[in-house]
Write a protein that holds these residues in place. Structure first.
Motif, PDB file in Angstrom:
ATOM      1  N   ALA A 170      41.473 -31.180 -27.914  1.00 32.48           N
ATOM      2  CA  ALA A 170      42.053 -31.308 -26.576  1.00 32.48           C
ATOM      3  C   ALA A 170      41.040 -31.887 -25.597  1.00 32.48           C
ATOM      4  CB  ALA A 170      42.537 -29.942 -26.084  1.00 32.48           C
ATOM      5  N   ALA A 171      39.784 -31.428 -25.688  1.00 24.29           N
ATOM      6  CA  ALA A 171      38.739 -31.930 -24.789  1.00 24.29           C
ATOM      7  C   ALA A 171      38.484 -33.414 -25.023  1.00 24.29           C
ATOM      8  CB  ALA A 171      37.458 -31.135 -24.995  1.00 24.29           C
ATOM      9  N   ASN A 172      38.455 -33.820 -26.278  1.00 25.24           N
ATOM     10  CA  ASN A 172      38.254 -35.243 -26.587  1.00 25.24           C
ATOM     11  C   ASN A 172      39.395 -36.084 -26.022  1.00 25.24           C
ATOM     12  OD1 ASN A 172      35.862 -34.730 -27.964  1.00 25.24           O
ATOM     13  ND2 ASN A 172      36.868 -34.560 -29.956  1.00 25.24           N
ATOM     14  N   GLU A 173      40.613 -35.563 -26.128  1.00 21.02           N
ATOM     15  CA  GLU A 173      41.758 -36.295 -25.598  1.00 21.02           C
ATOM     16  C   GLU A 173      41.716 -36.367 -24.077  1.00 21.02           C
ATOM     17  OE1 GLU A 173      45.873 -35.918 -27.273  1.00 21.02           O
ATOM     18  OE2 GLU A 173      46.318 -35.279 -25.217  1.00 21.02           O
ATOM     19  N   ALA A 174      41.311 -35.256 -23.445  1.00 24.57           N
ATOM     20  CA  ALA A 174      41.200 -35.247 -21.983  1.00 24.57           C
ATOM     21  C   ALA A 174      40.238 -36.335 -21.509  1.00 24.57           C
ATOM     22  CB  ALA A 174      40.737 -33.880 -21.501  1.00 24.57           C
ATOM     23  N   CYS A 233      32.979 -41.380 -20.087  1.00 29.37           N
ATOM     24  CA  CYS A 233      33.684 -40.307 -20.791  1.00 29.37           C
ATOM     25  C   CYS A 233      32.890 -39.833 -22.011  1.00 29.37           C
ATOM     26  CB  CYS A 233      35.075 -40.782 -21.202  1.00 29.37           C
ATOM     27  SG  CYS A 233      36.091 -41.272 -19.798  1.00 29.37           S
ATOM     28  N   VAL A 234      32.265 -40.776 -22.706  1.00 28.77           N
ATOM     29  CA  VAL A 234      31.441 -40.420 -23.869  1.00 28.77           C
ATOM     30  C   VAL A 234      30.244 -39.565 -23.432  1.00 28.77           C
ATOM     31  CG1 VAL A 234      29.935 -41.332 -25.681  1.00 28.77           C
ATOM     32  CG2 VAL A 234      32.144 -42.423 -25.219  1.00 28.77           C
ATOM     33  N   ILE A 235      29.528 -40.035 -22.423  1.00 29.08           N
ATOM     34  CA  ILE A 235      28.358 -39.291 -21.932  1.00 29.08           C
ATOM     35  C   ILE A 235      28.803 -37.978 -21.297  1.00 29.08           C
ATOM     36  CG2 ILE A 235      26.372 -39.342 -20.377  1.00 29.08           C
ATOM     37  CD1 ILE A 235      26.182 -41.225 -22.794  1.00 29.08           C
ATOM     38  N   GLY A 236      29.918 -38.007 -20.590  1.00 29.09           N
ATOM     39  CA  GLY A 236      30.440 -36.780 -19.987  1.00 29.09           C
ATOM     40  C   GLY A 236      30.739 -35.722 -21.028  1.00 29.09           C
ATOM     41  N   GLY A 266      34.177 -36.348 -14.703  1.00 29.28           N
ATOM     42  CA  GLY A 266      34.262 -34.908 -14.490  1.00 29.28           C
ATOM     43  C   GLY A 266      35.149 -34.221 -15.508  1.00 29.28           C
ATOM     44  N   HIS A 267      36.295 -34.834 -15.793  1.00 28.67           N
ATOM     45  CA  HIS A 267      37.216 -34.216 -16.752  1.00 28.67           C
ATOM     46  C   HIS A 267      36.575 -34.132 -18.132  1.00 28.67           C
ATOM     47  CE1 HIS A 267      40.960 -32.428 -17.498  1.00 28.67           C
ATOM     48  NE2 HIS A 267      41.739 -33.239 -16.810  1.00 28.67           N
ATOM     49  N   ALA A 268      35.814 -35.152 -18.511  1.00 29.78           N
ATOM     50  CA  ALA A 268      35.140 -35.131 -19.806  1.00 29.78           C
ATOM     51  C   ALA A 268      34.107 -34.010 -19.867  1.00 29.78           C
ATOM     52  CB  ALA A 268      34.474 -36.481 -20.070  1.00 29.78           C
ATOM     53  N   VAL A 269      33.328 -33.842 -18.803  1.00 32.13           N
ATOM     54  CA  VAL A 269      32.282 -32.817 -18.772  1.00 32.13           C
ATOM     55  C   VAL A 269      32.883 -31.422 -18.842  1.00 32.13           C
ATOM     56  CG1 VAL A 269      30.367 -31.832 -17.470  1.00 32.13           C
ATOM     57  CG2 VAL A 269      30.715 -34.298 -17.449  1.00 32.13           C
ATOM     58  N   ILE A 270      33.808 -31.138 -17.934  1.00 24.17           N
ATOM     59  CA  ILE A 270      34.309 -29.756 -17.853  1.00 24.17           C
ATOM     60  C   ILE A 270      35.185 -29.416 -19.056  1.00 24.17           C
ATOM     61  CG2 ILE A 270      34.094 -29.776 -15.345  1.00 24.17           C
ATOM     62  CD1 ILE A 270      37.572 -29.459 -16.631  1.00 24.17           C
TER      63      ILE A 270
END
Length: 442
Positions: free
Chosen positions: A400-404, A419-422, A357-361
């Motif tokens: 920042a999104a990549n790090e999240a 996380c990659v797919i997200g 979820g964190h990766a997607v949003i």
């Protein structure tokens, strides 16, 4: 005598204009809108809203504020009515009404925020303080009353529209049934909480046609017997990472933890700690971006609004994928088959693993903020300082999104693939929001 009357009239008009300028300096300051959003963010935190519900709170409140701004400045801002295909036309201001649109936008934001949070009315004290401050700043009563009236009409319109999003129906939907089949999600310690919002994929999106519009590939098949297989390697990677975290990796995991409700267990005692949800964290980042770029009031509201819509739709899509895939968390596999005493670095949340979820949003929000403020906007994020977590510096919203996303692997709660797919999914959603919602008129 005539000259004296002219002079007195000029002095009176000058005094009125100064008074007007005084209150507009207050109400038109974008810092005040950032403060208003932060107030809702604090209430969401205090009342323990799960991340998906928090995203709904932010989206409707910001949309109400934005529609007021668009009505007050139609040359520069386009209503979302029709762009969000199921949002009906918003009430127009009464002709010649003296409305302070920034003030009305904040009132509308607060009224919607009041209604979609609980306990209902949580923002009333803040609203009364805001009203008193504009009066003290010299806002004429005619402007005050017209602004309050228009804010009320827009807020009621948005709230009526919100009731068609299927949220109320999901409150009484069936609970998730846990199955013990290998590879399926089951509750994790220490809370062993039931599955969070298993029907959120049934909520009406705003830009997506449906929650399933952006499908994710199937996750690697569960297989812990093939030590050369994709799934086994993913599990071992998570375990090895958590077992060997360095200081920066721990900081990264803590910084992006964003656990709205963490249960801490010490011996026989337990207590909860709260932080901003992932969406709340990105609301703070949106505010930081607006501040760094010195955005005016309308631009600030538009950026918050577009970001909150991206978060809202991203959560809907992600939750649809999560409960369709229903994937097991690393903690469950590792403690059952490898090391019964192993624990992730951060607490595993109560819902299926794939996709993150964190990766997607985060990816969705980063695309929207990049669209609004530009790429390579360097900033320092001090959102977590109030929780005792040191700030982190970023070169761009996308970084920042990549790090999240990566932080969830360091935290031990996701496999890297999720996380990659997200992140890929989130970027697509963010780009769709940018393409379909044209808020500012160029």
């Amino acid at each position: 005598m005539k000259r004296l009357l002219t002079l007195l009239t000029f002095v009176a008009l000058f005094a009125i204009s100064c008074k007007k300028a005084d209150y507009q300096k207050f109400t038109h300051n974008p810092e005040l809108y950032r403060t208003t959003v932060k107030k809702l963010n604090d209430i969401v935190l205090e009342n323990n809203f799960p991340p998906v519900i928090a995203s709904r709170n932010y989206a409707y409140a910001n949309i109400a504020a934005y529609e007021v701004i668009a009505a007050g400045d139609p040359k520069h801002y386009r209503s979302l009515a029709g762009q969000i295909k199921h949002l009906p036309a918003v009430p127009r201001p009464v002709k010649d009404a003296e409305i302070d649109f920034p003030f009305a936008s904040m009132l509308s934001f607060c009224q919607v925020g009041n209604a979609v949070t609980f306990p209902e009315g949580s923002m009333e004290i803040y609203v009364e303080e805001l009203k008193q401050k504009v009066k003290d700043a010299g806002m004429p009563s005619s402007v005050f009353e017209a602004s309050v009236t228009y804010a009320d009409s827009v807020a009621k319109h948005i709230l009526k529209w919100s009731k068609g999003d299927n949220y109320a129906q999901t409150r009484s939907a069936s609970k998730y049934t846990v199955t013990r089949k290998d590879g399926r999600w089951i509750p994790t310690p220490p809370m062993y909480a039931q599955a969070l919002e298993p029907h959120w994929g049934e909520i009406r999106p705003m830009v997506l046609d449906s929650s399933s519009q952006i499908p994710a590939p199937e996750p690697p098949a569960y297989n812990m017997t093939d030590k050369k297989g994709t799934f086994y390697k993913a599990v071992i990677e998570v375990k090895n990472m958590v077992d060997s975290l360095n200081e920066d990796q721990r900081h990264m995991a803590d910084f992006w933890d964003d656990n709205a409700f963490k249960l801490n267990v010490i011996g026989h005692a337990s207590f909860a700690t709260k932080k901003f949800s992932p969406g709340g964290h990105w609301m703070n980042i949106a505010g930081a971006g607006a501040q760094i770029k010195k955005a005016d009031f309308g631009t600030t509201v538009a950026a918050y609004t577009q970001t909150s819509i991206a978060l809202y739709d991203a959560f809907i899509n992600c939750w649809y994928v999560k409960y369709r895939a229903n994937s097991v968390r690393p903690e469950t596999v590792i403690t059952k088959l490898i090391d019964p005493d192993w624990r992730p670095y951060i607490q595993t949340p109560p819902f299926p693993e794939y996709i993150s979820g964190h990766a997607v949003i985060s990816a969705a929000a980063a695309e929207v903020l990049t669209h609004n403020f530009g790429d390579n906007v360097a900033y320092t994020d001090s959102s977590e300082s109030e929780f005792g977590i040191a700030p982190r510096k970023f070169t761009s919203f996308r970084q920042a999104a990549n790090e999240a996303a990566l932080s969830r692997v360091y935290g031990g709660i996701h496999y890297r693939n999720a996380c990659v797919i997200g992140s890929q999914t989130g970027r697509v959603i963010g780009q769709m929001v940018n393409e379909k919602l044209q808020l500012k008129i160029k």
